[in-house]
Design a protein around this motif. Structure first.
Motif, PDB file in Angstrom:
ATOM      1  N   HIS A 254       0.840  -1.188   0.000  1.00 57.39           N
ATOM      2  CA  HIS A 254       0.000   0.000   0.000  1.00 57.39           C
ATOM      3  C   HIS A 254       0.877   1.240   0.000  1.00 57.39           C
ATOM      4  CE1 HIS A 254       0.862  -1.951   3.727  1.00 57.39           C
ATOM      5  NE2 HIS A 254      -0.314  -2.530   3.813  1.00 57.39           N
ATOM      6  N   TYR A 255       0.517   2.195  -0.822  1.00 55.15           N
ATOM      7  CA  TYR A 255       1.184   3.492  -0.880  1.00 55.15           C
ATOM      8  C   TYR A 255       0.119   4.553  -1.124  1.00 55.15           C
ATOM      9  CZ  TYR A 255       5.396   0.730  -2.095  1.00 55.15           C
ATOM     10  OH  TYR A 255       6.425  -0.174  -2.123  1.00 55.15           O
ATOM     11  N   VAL A 256       0.418   5.754  -0.696  1.00 52.99           N
ATOM     12  CA  VAL A 256      -0.345   6.924  -1.089  1.00 52.99           C
ATOM     13  C   VAL A 256       0.638   7.899  -1.725  1.00 52.99           C
ATOM     14  CG1 VAL A 256      -1.574   8.971  -0.256  1.00 52.99           C
ATOM     15  CG2 VAL A 256      -2.243   6.703   0.549  1.00 52.99           C
ATOM     16  N   TYR A 257       0.336   8.331  -2.945  1.00 50.18           N
ATOM     17  CA  TYR A 257       1.229   9.218  -3.682  1.00 50.18           C
ATOM     18  C   TYR A 257       0.488  10.458  -4.166  1.00 50.18           C
ATOM     19  CZ  TYR A 257       4.435   5.205  -4.351  1.00 50.18           C
ATOM     20  OH  TYR A 257       5.294   4.142  -4.178  1.00 50.18           O
ATOM     21  N   ALA A 258       1.083  11.616  -3.974  1.00 54.11           N
ATOM     22  CA  ALA A 258       0.781  12.781  -4.783  1.00 54.11           C
ATOM     23  C   ALA A 258       1.808  12.751  -5.905  1.00 54.11           C
ATOM     24  CB  ALA A 258       0.891  14.069  -3.960  1.00 54.11           C
ATOM     25  N   LYS A 259       1.367  12.522  -7.111  1.00 54.67           N
ATOM     26  CA  LYS A 259       2.289  12.111  -8.167  1.00 54.67           C
ATOM     27  C   LYS A 259       3.359  13.159  -8.469  1.00 54.67           C
ATOM     28  CE  LYS A 259       0.363   9.269 -11.082  1.00 54.67           C
ATOM     29  NZ  LYS A 259      -0.377   8.732 -12.255  1.00 54.67           N
ATOM     30  N   ARG A 260       3.000  14.437  -8.362  1.00 57.19           N
ATOM     31  CA  ARG A 260       4.016  15.461  -8.615  1.00 57.19           C
ATOM     32  C   ARG A 260       5.158  15.331  -7.611  1.00 57.19           C
ATOM     33  NH1 ARG A 260       4.121  20.552 -10.989  1.00 57.19           N
ATOM     34  NH2 ARG A 260       1.870  20.456 -11.404  1.00 57.19           N
ATOM     35  N   ALA A 261       4.821  15.161  -6.333  1.00 53.53           N
ATOM     36  CA  ALA A 261       5.859  15.053  -5.305  1.00 53.53           C
ATOM     37  C   ALA A 261       6.625  13.737  -5.420  1.00 53.53           C
ATOM     38  CB  ALA A 261       5.227  15.167  -3.919  1.00 53.53           C
ATOM     39  N   ALA A 262       5.954  12.683  -5.880  1.00 52.47           N
ATOM     40  CA  ALA A 262       6.561  11.353  -5.917  1.00 52.47           C
ATOM     41  C   ALA A 262       7.154  10.999  -7.274  1.00 52.47           C
ATOM     42  CB  ALA A 262       5.497  10.315  -5.543  1.00 52.47           C
ATOM     43  N   TRP A 263       7.126  11.922  -8.216  1.00 45.62           N
ATOM     44  CA  TRP A 263       7.458  11.588  -9.595  1.00 45.62           C
ATOM     45  C   TRP A 263       8.843  10.971  -9.744  1.00 45.62           C
ATOM     46  CZ3 TRP A 263       4.890  10.635 -13.769  1.00 45.62           C
ATOM     47  CH2 TRP A 263       5.516  10.663 -15.008  1.00 45.62           C
ATOM     48  N   ARG A 264       9.849  11.615  -9.195  1.00 44.55           N
ATOM     49  CA  ARG A 264      11.210  11.105  -9.366  1.00 44.55           C
ATOM     50  C   ARG A 264      11.408   9.766  -8.642  1.00 44.55           C
ATOM     51  NH1 ARG A 264      15.404  14.104 -11.061  1.00 44.55           N
ATOM     52  NH2 ARG A 264      16.804  13.425  -9.381  1.00 44.55           N
ATOM     53  N   VAL A 265      10.777   9.627  -7.488  1.00 45.08           N
ATOM     54  CA  VAL A 265      10.865   8.350  -6.767  1.00 45.08           C
ATOM     55  C   VAL A 265      10.240   7.233  -7.587  1.00 45.08           C
ATOM     56  CG1 VAL A 265      10.068   7.093  -4.730  1.00 45.08           C
ATOM     57  CG2 VAL A 265      10.954   9.430  -4.501  1.00 45.08           C
ATOM     58  N   LEU A 266       9.050   7.471  -8.125  1.00 41.10           N
ATOM     59  CA  LEU A 266       8.371   6.451  -8.931  1.00 41.10           C
ATOM     60  C   LEU A 266       9.171   6.113 -10.179  1.00 41.10           C
ATOM     61  CD1 LEU A 266       4.723   7.783  -8.570  1.00 41.10           C
ATOM     62  CD2 LEU A 266       5.546   5.550  -7.781  1.00 41.10           C
ATOM     63  N   GLN A 267       9.750   7.120 -10.812  1.00 43.39           N
ATOM     64  CA  GLN A 267      10.545   6.885 -12.022  1.00 43.39           C
ATOM     65  C   GLN A 267      11.766   6.023 -11.704  1.00 43.39           C
ATOM     66  OE1 GLN A 267      10.286   7.764 -15.266  1.00 43.39           O
ATOM     67  NE2 GLN A 267       8.433   9.002 -15.209  1.00 43.39           N
ATOM     68  N   LEU A 268      12.482   6.375 -10.638  1.00 41.84           N
ATOM     69  CA  LEU A 268      13.691   5.621 -10.323  1.00 41.84           C
ATOM     70  C   LEU A 268      13.348   4.200  -9.867  1.00 41.84           C
ATOM     71  CD1 LEU A 268      16.739   5.505 -10.106  1.00 41.84           C
ATOM     72  CD2 LEU A 268      16.560   6.509  -7.807  1.00 41.84           C
ATOM     73  N   ALA A 269      12.306   4.051  -9.038  1.00 43.24           N
ATOM     74  CA  ALA A 269      11.885   2.708  -8.648  1.00 43.24           C
ATOM     75  C   ALA A 269      11.480   1.894  -9.877  1.00 43.24           C
ATOM     76  CB  ALA A 269      10.731   2.791  -7.657  1.00 43.24           C
ATOM     77  N   GLY A 270      10.814   2.557 -10.823  1.00 45.67           N
ATOM     78  CA  GLY A 270      10.453   1.863 -12.060  1.00 45.67           C
ATOM     79  C   GLY A 270      11.674   1.430 -12.854  1.00 45.67           C
ATOM     80  N   HIS A 271      12.717   2.247 -12.838  1.00 48.87           N
ATOM     81  CA  HIS A 271      13.979   1.851 -13.497  1.00 48.87           C
ATOM     82  C   HIS A 271      14.562   0.606 -12.830  1.00 48.87           C
ATOM     83  CE1 HIS A 271      18.055   2.055 -15.135  1.00 48.87           C
ATOM     84  NE2 HIS A 271      18.482   1.962 -13.883  1.00 48.87           N
ATOM     85  N   TYR A 272      14.588   0.602 -11.507  1.00 51.18           N
ATOM     86  CA  TYR A 272      15.101  -0.593 -10.818  1.00 51.18           C
ATOM     87  C   TYR A 272      14.238  -1.815 -11.138  1.00 51.18           C
ATOM     88  CZ  TYR A 272      17.907   2.628  -7.925  1.00 51.18           C
ATOM     89  OH  TYR A 272      18.799   3.577  -7.477  1.00 51.18           O
ATOM     90  N   ASP A 273      12.908  -1.623 -11.165  1.00 48.40           N
ATOM     91  CA  ASP A 273      12.018  -2.733 -11.523  1.00 48.40           C
ATOM     92  C   ASP A 273      12.298  -3.236 -12.930  1.00 48.40           C
ATOM     93  OD1 ASP A 273      10.606  -2.760  -9.111  1.00 48.40           O
ATOM     94  OD2 ASP A 273       9.129  -1.312  -9.816  1.00 48.40           O
ATOM     95  N   ASP A 274      12.632  -2.307 -13.816  1.00 49.02           N
ATOM     96  CA  ASP A 274      12.885  -2.687 -15.199  1.00 49.02           C
ATOM     97  C   ASP A 274      14.171  -3.506 -15.334  1.00 49.02           C
ATOM     98  OD1 ASP A 274      11.952  -2.672 -17.813  1.00 49.02           O
ATOM     99  OD2 ASP A 274      13.256  -1.003 -18.390  1.00 49.02           O
ATOM    100  N   HIS A 275      14.986  -3.493 -14.302  1.00 51.45           N
ATOM    101  CA  HIS A 275      16.187  -4.333 -14.250  1.00 51.45           C
ATOM    102  C   HIS A 275      16.081  -5.316 -13.081  1.00 51.45           C
ATOM    103  CE1 HIS A 275      18.520  -2.162 -17.328  1.00 51.45           C
ATOM    104  NE2 HIS A 275      17.782  -1.122 -16.951  1.00 51.45           N
TER     105      HIS A 275
END
Length: 543
Positions: A254-275
């Protein structure tokens, strides 16, 4: 180093699965090192060699380039090579430098994102229904991975629920890998919502989670929830090029995100997921590269970027019966996360779901929705649904034999014979050494739990205190001659005149002792044959 020629650009493969001509494209370069693919191309399988010679002494920059492609089948132990770490640090730094900016105007509103389908569909259904139950009025998106995780109309027809196929989404093309864990960041990033409540399929709220978006309860735009201490050491921080964080594990349910504030975190986590072929260790012990799974990638991204986030407690409020209880603002229980005790038909996971009223909040409501989902599945007969060894013909015979009778059962396994009997019987007393959880679930599923006394222990110890006399009995415990004979001796004093006695695996060549013991009992007690189906034999005691 020469790059392999890629004869096509299709994406019909899944990483690390065997090549299958009826399913996979024989032109995919991912499979080029496999003999069957070379044969399909007209090459000589005997001369098959990997398209790239991966070595621990290869230049890190060259390896990093290759790791931008869809996954190769890598040599054993490659994740532990120093060059593998160096290459992934190069890729992470490159990703940070090229990370796309937050897209102004693309996202709006608030919504929930849930990932799952297939064997997780029952959990998805319960989560959607529980959200509505507690007052969530915002849209819900359910993301699934195409045919690998089908989603039926039971979910698609829920009001305010949109089902999104991640495999067909335009963002899928940019991902190297997309498993069940990797899809989470893809779904959150590409959902249309600016404010996102993310839930694992096996997680649901027990009151309205909207207050988690209020500034006083979400001062940084990111709320995370904790895990047990076993997860504290589940990150190998050198893999991410940073010193350790504060040491408190993060739970990815479970997470709660305000996407503007979390954007860079989500992007980097997605990069790690992609590898994830590198960053997912997939074990909570001995983590030597990356982290356990997707939640560790979020934790690493938060720490790598120095991004603040909010938590309501340092640890889950409780972890019991395969479920976490997680707090909301003020410490009030907010989520039930059934990480091991998942809603699903028995057999889909290691254990069937267990009923724990008084332990898990709102257990009755959640189970009501689960049974709604089960009923909508259309299975109306335990012979078609409950797992076990009885054949359909044996189920039919035993159900008819038990009609209106008081039944004693010695051996229940997962509860198939128990449920079959309970549907038609007056009452059932079921004895077994094993846990009664699976049978308990199926008896509730068919609305006959009130007719059955589930007892755990040895037949010899429990038989005398189980009531009687019984007008029907099934003996289906240990199948050697001596044990069957002992079970018969224990049962006979508790049988009414004219009782039906059933023996499973009678005349099964794998269990000759059953028929041997039964033959002796028939001769000794004057039992008469009363019916047969497959390996279920029925006998009637004298009247």
């Amino acid at each position: 180093m020469s790059r392999p020629v890629r004869p096509c650009i299709c994406d019909r493969f899944l990483p690390a699965r065997p090549f299958k001509p009826s399913r996979d494209c024989s032109a995919c370069w991912m499979f080029a090192h496999r003999p069957e693919v070379r044969a399909a191309w007209g090459g000589d399988p005997a001369g098959c060699v990997p398209p790239v010679d991966f070595r621990p002494d290869m230049p890190a920059a060259a390896l990093a380039e290759l790791l931008t492609e869809p996954p190769y089948v890598m040599p054993d132990g490659w994740k532990l090579w120093p060059v593998a770490r160096e290459a992934h640090l190069i890729l992470a730094e490159r990703f940070l430098a090229e990370m796309p900016a937050y897209p102004e105007g693309r996202f709006a509103g608030r919504g929930a994102v849930i990932c799952g389908g297939g064997r997780y569909e029952a959990s998805v259904y319960v989560a959607c229904r529980m959200l509505r139950e507690v007052g969530w009025r915002h849209p819900i998106q359910v993301w699934h991975r195409g045919p690998a995780e089908p989603v039926s109309d039971r979910v698609r027809q829920l009001p305010g629920v949109e089902v999104v196929d991640a495999e067909s989404h335009p963002a899928r093309a940019a991902r190297r890998l997309l498993g069940g864990w990797e899809v989470k960041t893809l779904a959150v990033l590409n959902s249309p919502f600016e404010e996102v409540l993310f839930l694992d399929a096996d997680c649901y709220p027990i009151y309205d989670p909207n207050e988690c978006f209020e500034p006083e309860h979400n001062p940084h735009g990111i709320v995370t929830w904790p895990d047990n201490p076993i997860g504290d050491e589940c990150v190998h921080w050198p893999s991410y090029g940073v010193a350790p964080d504060d040491g408190y594990a993060l739970n990815g349910g479970h997470y709660v995100y305000a996407k503007r504030a979390a954007w860079r975190v989500l992007q980097l986590a997605g990069h790690y997921d992609d590898h994830s072929d590198y960053y997912y260790w997939r074990s909570v012990t001995g983590v030597a590269v990356g982290g356990f799974g997707d939640q560790e990638q979020v934790r690493a991204a938060l720490h790598r970027l120095g991004a603040p986030h909010h938590r309501y407690t340092r640890r889950p409020l409780a972890c019991r019966h395969g479920s976490y209880i997680q707090a909301g603002p003020h410490g009030r229980p907010l989520f039930v996360h059934r990480f091991f005790n998942k809603f699903a038909p028995a057999g889909d996971f290691a254990l069937p779901p267990q009923w724990h009223p008084g332990s898990n909040p709102m257990e009755l409501v959640a189970w009501r929705y689960f049974l709604d989902w089960m009923s909508a599945a259309g299975a109306a007969d335990p012979a078609d649904e409950v797992p076990g060894w009885f054949t359909t013909a044996e189920c039919r015979l035993w159900a008819e034999a038990c009609r209106g009778r008081d039944v004693l059962e010695l051996g229940r396994h997962l509860g198939r014979s128990t449920t079959v009997a309970a549907v038609t019987a007056k009452r059932v007393v079921s004895l077994d050494r094993a846990d009664d959880g699976p049978a308990d679930f199926w008896l509730q599923r068919y609305g006959v739990r009130h007719k059955v006394w589930l007892r755990v222990g040895t037949f010899a110890a429990l038989g005398p205190s189980s009531g009687g006399p019984f007008t029907a009995c099934l003996i289906d415990g240990a199948h050697d001659r001596d044990n069957v004979a002992a079970d018969i001796a224990n049962v006979v004093p508790h049988l009414a005149p004219g009782a039906v006695v059933g023996f499973h695996d009678h005349d099964d060549p794998n269990f000759p002792g059953v028929a041997e013991a039964v033959a002796e009992a028939v001769a000794a007690h004057g039992w008469k044959p009363a019916g047969r189906a497959d390996f279920l034999a029925l006998f009637e005691t004298p009247r």
